[in-house]
Design an enzyme around this catalytic site. Structure first.
Site, PDB file in Angstrom:
ATOM      1  CB  SER A 102      -1.405   3.606  -1.229  1.00 35.91           C
ATOM      2  OG  SER A 102      -2.223   4.632  -1.741  1.00 35.91           O
TER       3      SER A 102
ATOM      4  CG  HIS B  60       2.294   0.948  -0.853  1.00 34.01           C
ATOM      5  ND1 HIS B  60       2.268   1.110   0.506  1.00 34.01           N
ATOM      6  CD2 HIS B  60       1.746   2.073  -1.372  1.00 34.01           C
ATOM      7  CE1 HIS B  60       1.718   2.270   0.803  1.00 34.01           C
ATOM      8  NE2 HIS B  60       1.386   2.876  -0.319  1.00 34.01           N
TER       9      HIS B  60
ATOM     10  CE  LYS C 236       4.440   4.805   2.094  1.00 35.20           C
ATOM     11  NZ  LYS C 236       3.842   5.472   0.950  1.00 35.20           N
TER      12      LYS C 236
HETATM   13  C1  LIG Z   1       3.579   6.943   0.744  1.00 36.65           C
HETATM   14  C2  LIG Z   1       3.385   7.174  -0.705  1.00 36.65           C
HETATM   15  C3  LIG Z   1       4.009   8.225  -1.369  1.00 36.65           C
HETATM   16  C4  LIG Z   1       4.764   9.296  -0.643  1.00 36.65           C
HETATM   17  O1  LIG Z   1       5.973   8.836  -0.141  1.00 36.65           O
HETATM   18  P1  LIG Z   1       6.591   9.572   1.137  1.00 36.65           P
HETATM   19  O2  LIG Z   1       8.015   9.168   1.135  1.00 36.65           O
HETATM   20  O3  LIG Z   1       5.825   9.079   2.306  1.00 36.65           O
HETATM   21  O4  LIG Z   1       6.413  11.038   0.907  1.00 36.65           O
HETATM   22  C5  LIG Z   1       3.879   8.303  -2.734  1.00 36.65           C
HETATM   23  N1  LIG Z   1       3.142   7.411  -3.415  1.00 36.65           N
HETATM   24  C6  LIG Z   1       2.490   6.399  -2.808  1.00 36.65           C
HETATM   25  C7  LIG Z   1       1.693   5.441  -3.612  1.00 36.65           C
HETATM   26  C8  LIG Z   1       2.586   6.259  -1.429  1.00 36.65           C
HETATM   27  O5  LIG Z   1       1.918   5.290  -0.822  1.00 36.65           O
END
Ligand SMILES: *Cc1c(COP(=O)(O)O)cnc(C)c1O
Length: 402
Positions: free
Chosen positions: A184, A212, A243
């Site tokens: 990320s 992602h 996302k």
């Molecule tokens: C954003 C993210 C999460 C968490 O997801 P949410 O739905 O925002 O709680 C988990 N793992 C990674 C790699 C992320 O980037």
């Protein structure tokens, strides 16, 4: 010192090390053009990689979902809160993102954070060993702690080092390999093919967090695992819906036995109110967009932006920080916290919001700008930011060479 004095001292310490964060207040929807803290900016900050978060179809779907199911779910999934919208979402996701499994089934969660706590907490017990990439997301780190399993950290994306660890532990208890698919803060991609082979050889679970990559990778957006054409009954795939999918929530896809175990045992599934059915309804609409021609067109536009921006970064002093992987996360690694903040401020003065990311989100000494691209950016936005980065790079060269 009172307990509050201890906190005040801690906060002063964060400020003195340029580690204090602050929230900026947005008055506009998530989009490349935003008004934030009263300033009009072009944002390169969100994870809304395909620009779906303010798509009219999804806004209408939330409204329609709320009219049909109400504003809230009213309960946990096991006690009345599981709606038809959740059930349809799970069936759709099992088919869409479950190509790696023999009998895929999906389970929806309110957030990716909770999904990761569920997977690690319910599938790895005290007698297990979790093998975790050094740059995994905080939610995977917390899930590993919560599981009470033994945790071994392997060097980032290093399948050879991981293989050696697994060999050392041969014959031990249950094993689980855990990795982000797309990291990320670095935007690089895990060596998933090698990890699948290691999981198969050692009969370890392979947990892949594709927060992602889901929606972005693969011809139909089904994610990084599908794009790599990998198959394994040991795969436990987590994707998020907040996302690229532009809504909220998350899901796990795995063999049906794994999912049934999570339903029975995962505490972050059982002991929490189900997400609003309207969100699941909108997530279904989002998946239809992702799989259709609109999703494909948006992925093409995003890819063009990534190629253009990578070429710009390659011509700056920070050329070494861009990963070659075609992902929408482009880190510009600066090093010192203050220097990263200065560059973010300089870009903001020119009308761009590119957030600085500092420890503990990234390892100490690797503070960076995390530039993220969206299909909703105009080509001119990319060109203008690229030019601003080149100008900032030349200015940095003149003042100090790190
Ligand atoms: C954003 C993210 C999460 C968490 O997801 P949410 O739905 O925002 O709680 C988990 N793992 C990674 C790699 C992320 O980037």
């Amino acid at each position: 010192m009172t307990p509050a004095d201890v906190l005040a001292r801690g906060l002063a310490d964060l400020r003195s090390r340029a580690l204090a964060r602050r929230r900026r207040v947005a008055d506009t929807p998530c989009a490349p053009r935003i008004r934030i803290d009263g300033a009009d900016l072009v944002a390169f900050a969100s994870n809304d990689y395909l620009g779906l978060a303010s798509h009219p179809v999804l806004i209408d779907a939330i409204a329609a979902g709320a009219r049909r199911y109400g504003a809230g779910s009213g309960g946990s999934h096991l006690l009345g809160g599981h709606s038809r919208a959740h059930a349809v979402l799970e069936d759709t996701l099992a088919e869409y993102a479950g190509g790696f499994a023999r009998h895929p089934r999906a389970l929806s969660f309110s957030t990716g954070y909770m999904a990761n706590l569920a997977i690690l907490g319910a599938l790895a017990g005290r007698d297990a060993t979790i093998y975790s990439d050094a740059l995994n997301h905080a939610s995977l780190i917390d899930g590993a702690r919560l599981s009470r399993a033994r945790v071994r950290i392997y060097p980032h994306a290093d399948a050879v080092a991981l293989a050696a660890m697994l060999d050392e532990d041969r014959g031990g208890g249950p094993k689980m390999i855990v990795t982000d698919a797309v990291f990320s803060m670095d935007g690089d991609v895990a060596p998933l093919g090698e990890l699948v082979a290691l999981a198969e050889r050692h009969q370890a679970w392979l947990v892949v967090d594709d927060a992602h990559g889901f929606g972005v990778h693969g011809a139909d957006g089904a994610g990084t695992v599908a794009a790599a054409g990998l198959r394994s009954p040991l795969m436990v795939y987590m994707g998020t819906l907040g996302k690229a999918a532009g809504v909220a929530g998350a899901f796990v896809v795995a063999e049906e036995t794994v999912i049934e175990w999570l339903v029975q045992r995962a505490r972050t599934y059982i002991f929490t109110t189900a997400a609003a059915p309207a969100l699941a309804h909108a997530a279904n609409a989002s998946i239809a967009l992702l799989r259709g021609t609109e999703g494909a067109a948006r992925r093409r536009a995003l890819r063009a932006h990534i190629d253009t921006m990578q070429a710009f970064i390659a011509r700056t002093a920070w050329a070494g920080s861009a990963t070659p992987a075609p992902t929408p996360i482009l880190p510009i690694v600066i090093g010192a916290n203050e220097a990263a903040l200065r560059l973010a401020d300089a870009l903001m003065e020119r009308g761009f919001w590119v957030p600085a990311v500092r420890p503990p989100t990234v390892p100490p000494g690797t503070a960076r700008l995390r530039l993220s691209l969206s299909a909703a950016h105009e080509p001119a936005d990319i060109e203008r930011l690229g030019a601003a980065l080149m100008a900032a790079s030349q200015a940095a060269d003149r003042t100090c060479t790190p």
